[in-house]
Motif scaffolding. Structure first.
Motif, PDB file in Angstrom:
ATOM      1  N   GLY A 233      29.497  45.381  43.494  1.00 50.28           N
ATOM      2  CA  GLY A 233      30.044  46.292  44.483  1.00 50.28           C
ATOM      3  C   GLY A 233      31.521  46.116  44.771  1.00 50.28           C
ATOM      4  O   GLY A 233      32.158  47.022  45.314  1.00 50.28           O
ATOM      5  N   TYR A 234      32.071  44.950  44.425  1.00 46.50           N
ATOM      6  CA  TYR A 234      33.494  44.705  44.690  1.00 46.50           C
ATOM      7  C   TYR A 234      34.344  44.849  43.428  1.00 46.50           C
ATOM      8  O   TYR A 234      35.465  44.359  43.369  1.00 46.50           O
ATOM      9  CB  TYR A 234      33.676  43.308  45.282  1.00 46.50           C
ATOM     10  CG  TYR A 234      32.959  43.095  46.580  1.00 46.50           C
ATOM     11  CD1 TYR A 234      33.415  43.670  47.763  1.00 46.50           C
ATOM     12  CD2 TYR A 234      31.799  42.326  46.638  1.00 46.50           C
ATOM     13  CE1 TYR A 234      32.750  43.486  48.963  1.00 46.50           C
ATOM     14  CE2 TYR A 234      31.122  42.131  47.833  1.00 46.50           C
ATOM     15  CZ  TYR A 234      31.605  42.715  48.990  1.00 46.50           C
ATOM     16  OH  TYR A 234      30.938  42.526  50.178  1.00 46.50           O
ATOM     17  N   ARG A 235      33.799  45.520  42.424  1.00 43.82           N
ATOM     18  CA  ARG A 235      34.470  45.586  41.122  1.00 43.82           C
ATOM     19  C   ARG A 235      35.873  46.155  41.221  1.00 43.82           C
ATOM     20  O   ARG A 235      36.790  45.709  40.537  1.00 43.82           O
ATOM     21  CB  ARG A 235      33.633  46.412  40.138  1.00 43.82           C
ATOM     22  CG  ARG A 235      33.587  47.903  40.435  1.00 43.82           C
ATOM     23  CD  ARG A 235      32.653  48.642  39.463  1.00 43.82           C
ATOM     24  NE  ARG A 235      33.039  48.519  38.078  1.00 43.82           N
ATOM     25  CZ  ARG A 235      33.872  49.332  37.465  1.00 43.82           C
ATOM     26  NH1 ARG A 235      34.451  50.310  38.129  1.00 43.82           N
ATOM     27  NH2 ARG A 235      34.171  49.158  36.199  1.00 43.82           N
ATOM     28  N   LYS A 236      36.075  47.142  42.091  1.00 38.07           N
ATOM     29  CA  LYS A 236      37.403  47.737  42.185  1.00 38.07           C
ATOM     30  C   LYS A 236      38.430  46.709  42.639  1.00 38.07           C
ATOM     31  O   LYS A 236      39.551  46.662  42.142  1.00 38.07           O
ATOM     32  CB  LYS A 236      37.389  48.928  43.146  1.00 38.07           C
ATOM     33  CG  LYS A 236      38.750  49.591  43.293  1.00 38.07           C
ATOM     34  CD  LYS A 236      38.713  50.776  44.218  1.00 38.07           C
ATOM     35  CE  LYS A 236      40.095  51.370  44.407  1.00 38.07           C
ATOM     36  NZ  LYS A 236      40.104  52.509  45.336  1.00 38.07           N
ATOM     37  N   LYS A 237      38.060  45.864  43.578  1.00 38.71           N
ATOM     38  CA  LYS A 237      38.978  44.830  44.051  1.00 38.71           C
ATOM     39  C   LYS A 237      39.329  43.861  42.930  1.00 38.71           C
ATOM     40  O   LYS A 237      40.491  43.466  42.770  1.00 38.71           O
ATOM     41  CB  LYS A 237      38.353  44.060  45.218  1.00 38.71           C
ATOM     42  CG  LYS A 237      38.131  44.892  46.460  1.00 38.71           C
ATOM     43  CD  LYS A 237      37.557  44.026  47.574  1.00 38.71           C
ATOM     44  CE  LYS A 237      37.314  44.857  48.819  1.00 38.71           C
ATOM     45  NZ  LYS A 237      36.816  44.048  49.945  1.00 38.71           N
ATOM     46  N   TYR A 238      38.313  43.482  42.152  1.00 34.42           N
ATOM     47  CA  TYR A 238      38.562  42.506  41.094  1.00 34.42           C
ATOM     48  C   TYR A 238      39.423  43.098  39.978  1.00 34.42           C
ATOM     49  O   TYR A 238      40.313  42.427  39.445  1.00 34.42           O
ATOM     50  CB  TYR A 238      37.236  41.984  40.537  1.00 34.42           C
ATOM     51  CG  TYR A 238      36.400  41.277  41.581  1.00 34.42           C
ATOM     52  CD1 TYR A 238      36.996  40.510  42.579  1.00 34.42           C
ATOM     53  CD2 TYR A 238      35.013  41.399  41.592  1.00 34.42           C
ATOM     54  CE1 TYR A 238      36.238  39.870  43.549  1.00 34.42           C
ATOM     55  CE2 TYR A 238      34.245  40.754  42.561  1.00 34.42           C
ATOM     56  CZ  TYR A 238      34.873  40.001  43.543  1.00 34.42           C
ATOM     57  OH  TYR A 238      34.122  39.377  44.505  1.00 34.42           O
ATOM     58  N   PHE A 239      39.170  44.342  39.618  1.00 33.44           N
ATOM     59  CA  PHE A 239      40.003  44.970  38.605  1.00 33.44           C
ATOM     60  C   PHE A 239      41.436  45.147  39.103  1.00 33.44           C
ATOM     61  O   PHE A 239      42.385  45.030  38.334  1.00 33.44           O
ATOM     62  CB  PHE A 239      39.409  46.313  38.179  1.00 33.44           C
ATOM     63  CG  PHE A 239      38.350  46.182  37.120  1.00 33.44           C
ATOM     64  CD1 PHE A 239      38.686  45.872  35.813  1.00 33.44           C
ATOM     65  CD2 PHE A 239      37.010  46.349  37.429  1.00 33.44           C
ATOM     66  CE1 PHE A 239      37.711  45.739  34.828  1.00 33.44           C
ATOM     67  CE2 PHE A 239      36.018  46.218  36.461  1.00 33.44           C
ATOM     68  CZ  PHE A 239      36.372  45.916  35.153  1.00 33.44           C
ATOM     69  N   ARG A 240      41.586  45.439  40.401  1.00 34.59           N
ATOM     70  CA  ARG A 240      42.940  45.551  40.953  1.00 34.59           C
ATOM     71  C   ARG A 240      43.647  44.198  40.879  1.00 34.59           C
ATOM     72  O   ARG A 240      44.826  44.112  40.527  1.00 34.59           O
ATOM     73  CB  ARG A 240      42.889  46.029  42.404  1.00 34.59           C
ATOM     74  CG  ARG A 240      44.279  46.292  42.992  1.00 34.59           C
ATOM     75  CD  ARG A 240      44.227  46.751  44.434  1.00 34.59           C
ATOM     76  NE  ARG A 240      43.944  45.666  45.352  1.00 34.59           N
ATOM     77  CZ  ARG A 240      42.903  45.619  46.163  1.00 34.59           C
ATOM     78  NH1 ARG A 240      42.006  46.596  46.166  1.00 34.59           N
ATOM     79  NH2 ARG A 240      42.732  44.614  46.992  1.00 34.59           N
ATOM     80  N   ALA A 241      42.927  43.120  41.211  1.00 38.46           N
ATOM     81  CA  ALA A 241      43.526  41.788  41.158  1.00 38.46           C
ATOM     82  C   ALA A 241      43.936  41.431  39.735  1.00 38.46           C
ATOM     83  O   ALA A 241      45.032  40.892  39.498  1.00 38.46           O
ATOM     84  CB  ALA A 241      42.543  40.746  41.697  1.00 38.46           C
ATOM     85  N   ILE A 242      43.064  41.737  38.763  1.00 43.41           N
ATOM     86  CA  ILE A 242      43.410  41.468  37.364  1.00 43.41           C
ATOM     87  C   ILE A 242      44.647  42.254  36.965  1.00 43.41           C
ATOM     88  O   ILE A 242      45.579  41.724  36.334  1.00 43.41           O
ATOM     89  CB  ILE A 242      42.225  41.823  36.436  1.00 43.41           C
ATOM     90  CG1 ILE A 242      41.062  40.846  36.658  1.00 43.41           C
ATOM     91  CG2 ILE A 242      42.659  41.808  34.976  1.00 43.41           C
ATOM     92  CD1 ILE A 242      39.779  41.262  35.964  1.00 43.41           C
TER      93      ILE A 242
END
Length: 365
Positions: free
Chosen positions: A340-349
């Motif tokens: 569910g937090y994938r967008k945050k992780y992709f933004r961080a990457i």
């Protein structure tokens, strides 16, 4: 940081040891939280005319047009001065009492939503003290520091409140901020927002406007959704992120670069758990480069979410990140990247990759 400030092969090793983020435990007074509600340093100079729309995505040019019109409509008397609700023309028809007081920028990560949001702040013809810009986390931290009523009083005289990365992961915080925004709308404050993905929302790596409008509980009539399509501009035509360096190269660069910090990545992750995320910006005060050794996968979700906040603050401040160990696209597990937090992780990457590119000049060639 430009390459002109980087260490070169002929640069002497500085006598002073590098800074350490792990040695810092900053305390941020409430008045600083208010004073710092402006676009971050990375977005100091952005304007609508510095946004470069993708010619294959007409919604990007349309967003600039609509937001420019919206900003121009915010030049009337402030809520504090006039005491009346203000309504704005989006360029399609004359202003009416039912026109929305806000816009919601709806799009994937890296399409320039923050650039556009900051441009709106800069373009709004109001004194600096009558405009506020902050992330959702910064806004909730402000409420925590000042209390709800004092926050309402502090922001009610503003003409514009911009909220970047509106978080809908915590129902309690969503209700809190929705209540705050409702009070501000009643005072005539215009709103603009971008948002993050709800837990369990997979797919495009973007948050759908319909979900945002449902979750802000009764405020949907005050927002006009503005869709912005496109791919992550940070990877548009740019080279791949550099491979990680050796521990020795990172350490040497840290000693050779004035204002650099040097930390072991696992220890830094442990330290972040001891510092409230509202202080991560202060944690990086005066740091001109972050050097990390032994980068490895993030062990759990709570740690990962703290790292996301730190990555955002480093990106906002344009602090290059030089690292050894694993590349940044291997920080998060497959379960995290599919959760569910994938967008945050992709933004961080995406952001850490951009900062890794910025750090290439720190290593002697």
């Amino acid at each position: 940081m430009s390459s002109s400030t980087a260490a070169h092969g002929s640069a002497p090793i500085t006598e002073a040891a590098p800074l350490s983020l792990c040695a810092r435990e900053p305390h941020v007074p409430a008045d600083r939280l208010v004073a710092e509600m402006v676009p971050p340093p990375r977005f100091d100079a952005v304007r609508f005319d510095t946004y470069v729309p993708d010619p294959n995505q007409p919604s990007q040019s349309e967003a600039v047009r609509v937001l420019s019109t919206f900003a121009a409509g915010l030049g009337g008397a402030s809520a504090a001065g006039g005491g009346k609700r203000r309504w704005f023309d989006f360029g399609k028809k004359p202003a009416a009492p039912t026109a929305p007081l806000g816009v919601y920028l709806d799009g994937g990560y890296g399409v320039g939503k923050t650039h556009l949001l900051a441009s709106l702040w800069h373009a709004t013809p109001a004194p600096r003290e009558l405009k506020a810009f902050g992330t959702f986390v910064e806004l909730t931290n402000l409420v925590g520091a000042l209390g709800f009523q004092q926050t309402v009083q502090t922001l009610s005289g503003h003409r514009l409140l911009c909220i970047d990365e509106f978080e809908l992961d915590d129902p309690g915080d969503t209700v809190l901020v929705s209540s705050l925004l409702r009070r501000l709308v009643e005072a005539g404050v215009a709103l603009a927002a971008t948002s993050n993905t709800l837990p369990g929302k997979l797919g495009e790596g973007r948050f759908a406007a319909v979900d945002f409008l449902r979750e802000i509980q009764g405020l949907s009539a005050h927002f006009r959704p503005l869709r912005i399509d496109g791919e992550d501009y940070r990877h548009r035509g740019l080279p791949e992120a550099p491979a990680p360096y050796s521990d020795e190269e990172v350490t040497k660069a840290a000693y050779a670069t004035e204002g650099a910090s040097l930390d072991d990545f696992p220890h830094l992750l442990d330290h972040l758990a001891k510092v409230h995320p509202s202080r991560y910006g202060a944690l990086t005060d005066g740091v001109r480069a972050v050097c990390l050794t032994d980068v490895r996968p993030v062990p759990d979700q709570s740690t990962a979410l703290r790292l996301v906040v730190l990555a955002d603050r480093l990106y906002d401040r344009e602090v290059p990140v030089l690292a050894s160990g694993l590349p940044f696209d291997r920080l998060f597990s497959d379960d995290m990247l599919n959760g569910g937090y994938r967008k945050k992780y992709f933004r961080a990457i995406s952001r850490l990759t951009a900062l890794a590119r910025d750090a290439k000049g720190l290593v002697a060639q």
